[in-house]
Structures are given as C-alpha cells and as structure tokens.
Design a protein around this motif. Structure first.
Motif, PDB file in Angstrom:
ATOM      1  N   MET A  60       0.823  -1.206   0.000  1.00 48.17           N
ATOM      2  CA  MET A  60       0.000   0.000   0.000  1.00 48.17           C
ATOM      3  C   MET A  60       0.855   1.253   0.000  1.00 48.17           C
ATOM      4  O   MET A  60       0.588   2.215  -0.719  1.00 48.17           O
ATOM      5  N   ARG A  61       1.927   1.251   0.795  1.00 51.01           N
ATOM      6  CA  ARG A  61       2.790   2.441   0.826  1.00 51.01           C
ATOM      7  C   ARG A  61       3.528   2.608  -0.489  1.00 51.01           C
ATOM      8  O   ARG A  61       3.698   3.734  -0.982  1.00 51.01           O
ATOM      9  N   GLN A  62       3.960   1.507  -1.097  1.00 49.98           N
ATOM     10  CA  GLN A  62       4.617   1.593  -2.395  1.00 49.98           C
ATOM     11  C   GLN A  62       3.678   2.159  -3.449  1.00 49.98           C
ATOM     12  O   GLN A  62       4.094   2.969  -4.293  1.00 49.98           O
ATOM     13  N   ASP A  63       2.407   1.767  -3.409  1.00 48.09           N
ATOM     14  CA  ASP A  63       1.426   2.298  -4.352  1.00 48.09           C
ATOM     15  C   ASP A  63       1.233   3.799  -4.144  1.00 48.09           C
ATOM     16  O   ASP A  63       1.095   4.558  -5.119  1.00 48.09           O
ATOM     17  N   MET A  64       1.229   4.234  -2.892  1.00 54.98           N
ATOM     18  CA  MET A  64       1.071   5.659  -2.614  1.00 54.98           C
ATOM     19  C   MET A  64       2.268   6.460  -3.125  1.00 54.98           C
ATOM     20  O   MET A  64       2.116   7.535  -3.700  1.00 54.98           O
ATOM     21  N   ILE A  65       3.464   5.920  -2.944  1.00 53.27           N
ATOM     22  CA  ILE A  65       4.673   6.602  -3.400  1.00 53.27           C
ATOM     23  C   ILE A  65       4.730   6.652  -4.920  1.00 53.27           C
ATOM     24  O   ILE A  65       5.172   7.646  -5.513  1.00 53.27           O
ATOM     25  N   ALA A  66       4.249   5.582  -5.576  1.00 59.57           N
ATOM     26  CA  ALA A  66       4.314   5.489  -7.040  1.00 59.57           C
ATOM     27  C   ALA A  66       3.224   6.296  -7.734  1.00 59.57           C
ATOM     28  O   ALA A  66       3.283   6.494  -8.955  1.00 59.57           O
ATOM     29  N   ASP A  68       0.931   9.426  -9.103  1.00 60.23           N
ATOM     30  CA  ASP A  68       1.322  10.686  -9.724  1.00 60.23           C
ATOM     31  C   ASP A  68       0.227  11.728  -9.456  1.00 60.23           C
ATOM     32  O   ASP A  68      -0.848  11.676 -10.068  1.00 60.23           O
ATOM     33  N   PRO A  69       0.470  12.677  -8.553  1.00 63.80           N
ATOM     34  CA  PRO A  69       1.680  12.865  -7.748  1.00 63.80           C
ATOM     35  C   PRO A  69       1.718  11.879  -6.577  1.00 63.80           C
ATOM     36  O   PRO A  69       0.692  11.286  -6.235  1.00 63.80           O
ATOM     37  N   PRO A  70       2.889  11.690  -5.947  1.00 61.68           N
ATOM     38  CA  PRO A  70       2.974  10.789  -4.794  1.00 61.68           C
ATOM     39  C   PRO A  70       2.005  11.210  -3.695  1.00 61.68           C
ATOM     40  O   PRO A  70       1.789  12.398  -3.458  1.00 61.68           O
ATOM     41  N   GLN A  71       1.409  10.219  -3.050  1.00 58.37           N
ATOM     42  CA  GLN A  71       0.427  10.490  -2.013  1.00 58.37           C
ATOM     43  C   GLN A  71       1.089  10.503  -0.644  1.00 58.37           C
ATOM     44  O   GLN A  71       1.818   9.575  -0.287  1.00 58.37           O
ATOM     45  N   HIS A  72       0.842  11.572   0.105  1.00 54.48           N
ATOM     46  CA  HIS A  72       1.357  11.642   1.466  1.00 54.48           C
ATOM     47  C   HIS A  72       0.445  10.864   2.399  1.00 54.48           C
ATOM     48  O   HIS A  72      -0.750  10.728   2.172  1.00 54.48           O
ATOM     49  N   MET A  73       1.017  10.385   3.476  1.00 55.42           N
ATOM     50  CA  MET A  73       0.261   9.679   4.486  1.00 55.42           C
ATOM     51  C   MET A  73      -0.465  10.676   5.385  1.00 55.42           C
ATOM     52  O   MET A  73       0.065  11.729   5.736  1.00 55.42           O
ATOM     53  N   ASP A  74      -1.696  10.358   5.736  1.00 56.34           N
ATOM     54  CA  ASP A  74      -2.402  11.066   6.796  1.00 56.34           C
ATOM     55  C   ASP A  74      -3.083  10.017   7.670  1.00 56.34           C
ATOM     56  O   ASP A  74      -2.936   8.812   7.434  1.00 56.34           O
ATOM     57  N   LEU A  75      -3.814  10.453   8.682  1.00 61.68           N
ATOM     58  CA  LEU A  75      -4.405   9.488   9.601  1.00 61.68           C
ATOM     59  C   LEU A  75      -5.445   8.607   8.916  1.00 61.68           C
ATOM     60  O   LEU A  75      -5.560   7.422   9.227  1.00 61.68           O
ATOM     61  N   GLU A  76      -6.185   9.175   7.982  1.00 59.08           N
ATOM     62  CA  GLU A  76      -7.180   8.374   7.252  1.00 59.08           C
ATOM     63  C   GLU A  76      -6.490   7.276   6.450  1.00 59.08           C
ATOM     64  O   GLU A  76      -6.924   6.118   6.448  1.00 59.08           O
ATOM     65  N   ALA A  77      -5.407   7.640   5.766  1.00 60.77           N
ATOM     66  CA  ALA A  77      -4.670   6.646   4.986  1.00 60.77           C
ATOM     67  C   ALA A  77      -4.050   5.591   5.893  1.00 60.77           C
ATOM     68  O   ALA A  77      -4.022   4.394   5.562  1.00 60.77           O
ATOM     69  N   LEU A  78      -3.552   6.014   7.042  1.00 64.42           N
ATOM     70  CA  LEU A  78      -2.958   5.072   7.990  1.00 64.42           C
ATOM     71  C   LEU A  78      -3.980   4.049   8.450  1.00 64.42           C
ATOM     72  O   LEU A  78      -3.712   2.833   8.466  1.00 64.42           O
ATOM     73  N   ARG A  79      -5.162   4.515   8.812  1.00 63.40           N
ATOM     74  CA  ARG A  79      -6.193   3.592   9.274  1.00 63.40           C
ATOM     75  C   ARG A  79      -6.660   2.676   8.137  1.00 63.40           C
ATOM     76  O   ARG A  79      -6.980   1.505   8.369  1.00 63.40           O
ATOM     77  N   SER A  80      -6.682   3.203   6.916  1.00 67.36           N
ATOM     78  CA  SER A  80      -7.042   2.376   5.765  1.00 67.36           C
ATOM     79  C   SER A  80      -6.015   1.271   5.552  1.00 67.36           C
ATOM     80  O   SER A  80      -6.368   0.125   5.245  1.00 67.36           O
ATOM     81  N   MET A  81      -4.743   1.604   5.712  1.00 70.18           N
ATOM     82  CA  MET A  81      -3.690   0.603   5.577  1.00 70.18           C
ATOM     83  C   MET A  81      -3.855  -0.499   6.614  1.00 70.18           C
ATOM     84  O   MET A  81      -3.707  -1.696   6.295  1.00 70.18           O
ATOM     85  N   ILE A  82      -4.154  -0.124   7.843  1.00 69.60           N
ATOM     86  CA  ILE A  82      -4.331  -1.117   8.898  1.00 69.60           C
ATOM     87  C   ILE A  82      -5.528  -2.004   8.590  1.00 69.60           C
ATOM     88  O   ILE A  82      -5.486  -3.224   8.778  1.00 69.60           O
TER      89      ILE A  82
END
Length: 251
Positions: A60-66, A68-82
């Motif tokens: 998931m983090r690799q997809d966010m980094i890849a 365009d543009p790269p996606q920064h992490m926030d609390l919503e994204a963190l909880r989605s990853m979990i």
C-alpha cells in the motif's frame, strides 16, 4: 523519499530466540514507514499472519509513493492501511491466526496546513518507545492490549508482576482475528536526535525498561543497538522470537 520534512535512519534485527523453532515475527523498514508484527496461531500460522500483515502495509505504501503525484500519508490513509492489512491476515490465516502490529509512520496532520508529524499505531502487545534526546529520557508510547495490562490498569498486579504473570501472553486484540479491528493511534512531533524503539514482546519480556532506555542512546550505530538488544534478550532466556527496530529522526 522523505516524509513531511522529516528524514530518518534506522537499524533493525530479528531472531528466533532460544526456545522456538520458527521465527513468527516480521518487520518492515521503509523510508517513512516502520512496523513490527508478532504472529500467533500455532505451527506456521503465526508466520503467515505477520508476513501477510507487513506485506500488505509495504504494498500500500509503495502504491502511494508510485502515484502521480505521490500520495502523502495522513491518519485516514494510515487507518485504511491497517484495515487492509487486517483483511489480508484474515484471508491468509483463514481465521486461525493473528498478529500484533506496532507501526511508526510519517504523516501530514492538521490540514490544510499539512504540518508534518509522526503517528504510532498499535494492536496487541508489541510496543513502541520514544527516546527524547533533549531530556535524555524514554517513554513508552503504546499500551499493551493484553490480559495482564488490564490487571495492571485495575491495580490488581504491578507492572513488574505482569512480566512473569502466567497470563502474560494472552492478547485481547490482534490483527486478523475480526473483520473490524481498532488500533490505538498517537500523533507525535519529535525533535531531531529523538529515537524510537519498536519491538515484539520477546524483547520486553526479557529486558527491563531501564536497560532499554540505556541501550537506545548507547551508540550511533543503530543496527548495533538492535543486535545488542537481541543478544540481551537471548542472554536473559530468549523464550520467544525477538524483533527490534530503532528509528532516529534526522531533521
């Protein structure tokens, strides 16, 4: 890639310990995402659970980094990853395995300012500690989701008694044991020079907090610190798998 103006360096070590045949711990070290997962479930199920958890986080983090543009992490994204990691463990473990999870992530917080911060999330009894360099002190950030921690909170036993209590391995919350799982999340703003310790209970059941606090600032070589802590846990009995990540904030 750095995360929200922070830069990091990290050291890590993992070991099967002296009593187990299989290492069911897994770890993740990325540019701005670090995690320890301690699997449970018997035979190789714990290994499947922990590795599935960290692999889901990595992808998931690799997809966010890849993106365009790269996606920064926030609390919503963190909880989605979990949540996605929880689903991955449910599928991989077929309901017979679970894992603890403790993670440290660089995030953007308090939008629209986009202020940089760190988030620590945990489920289970793997822990995160914060060494505050200016004060030369270390604090435990996470609280164990365990039967003995509940006894400590109720004043029935002390924290020292919890270390040897017969129910010390009973976990009350774990990734992959329910379709919906809640993580405790803390948002922090460390200073350059501060360090974080993420670890499985194979370390904290063997090595005291005082010894952890001394070790975390004992060297500039973070890998050496991690391996030294593993050695200390094994010298104290090595009754479980041991996993350690040390993260230092550079700027």
């Amino acid at each position: 890639m750095t995360s929200q103006n922070y830069r990091y360096r990290a050291g890590a070590a993992t070991d099967v310990g002296l009593r187990r045949e299989l290492n069911e711990d897994s770890l993740l070290v990325m540019d701005d995402l670090f995690a320890v997962a301690d699997g449970m479930g018997g035979h190789d199920a714990g290994e499947v659970a922990s590795s599935s958890c960290v692999q889901a986080l990595r992808e998931m983090r690799q997809d966010m980094i890849a993106a365009d543009p790269p996606q920064h992490m926030d609390l919503e994204a963190l909880r989605s990853m979990i949540g996605s990691a929880n689903t991955s463990v449910l599928v991989a473990g077929q309901g017979r395995a679970g894992t603890t999870l403790t993670m440290l992530a660089g995030i953007r917080h308090d939008d629209p300012a986009g202020e940089h911060a760190l988030a620590v999330a945990n489920i289970g009894d793997s822990r995160a500690y914060w060494y505050q360099a200016a004060a030369d002190q270390m604090v435990q950030i996470t609280e164990d989701h365990s039967a003995v921690q509940e006894l400590v909170n109720r004043g029935i036993i002390t924290a020292e008694e919890a270390r040897t209590h017969p129910d010390r391995n009973v976990i009350t919350r774990a990734v992959g044991t329910s379709p919906h799982i809640a993580a405790d999340v803390a948002v922090l703003r460390p200073e350059p020079g501060d360090r974080f310790l993420l670890c499985s209970d194979g370390l904290t059941n063997e090595v005291s907090d005082d010894d952890l606090a001394w070790a975390i600032s004992s060297s500039d070589d973070l890998d050496a610190i991690a391996h030294d802590l593993v050695d200390q846990a094994n010298e104290a009995g090595g009754r479980d798998n041991i996993t350690v990540i040390i993260v230092e904030i550079l700027s």
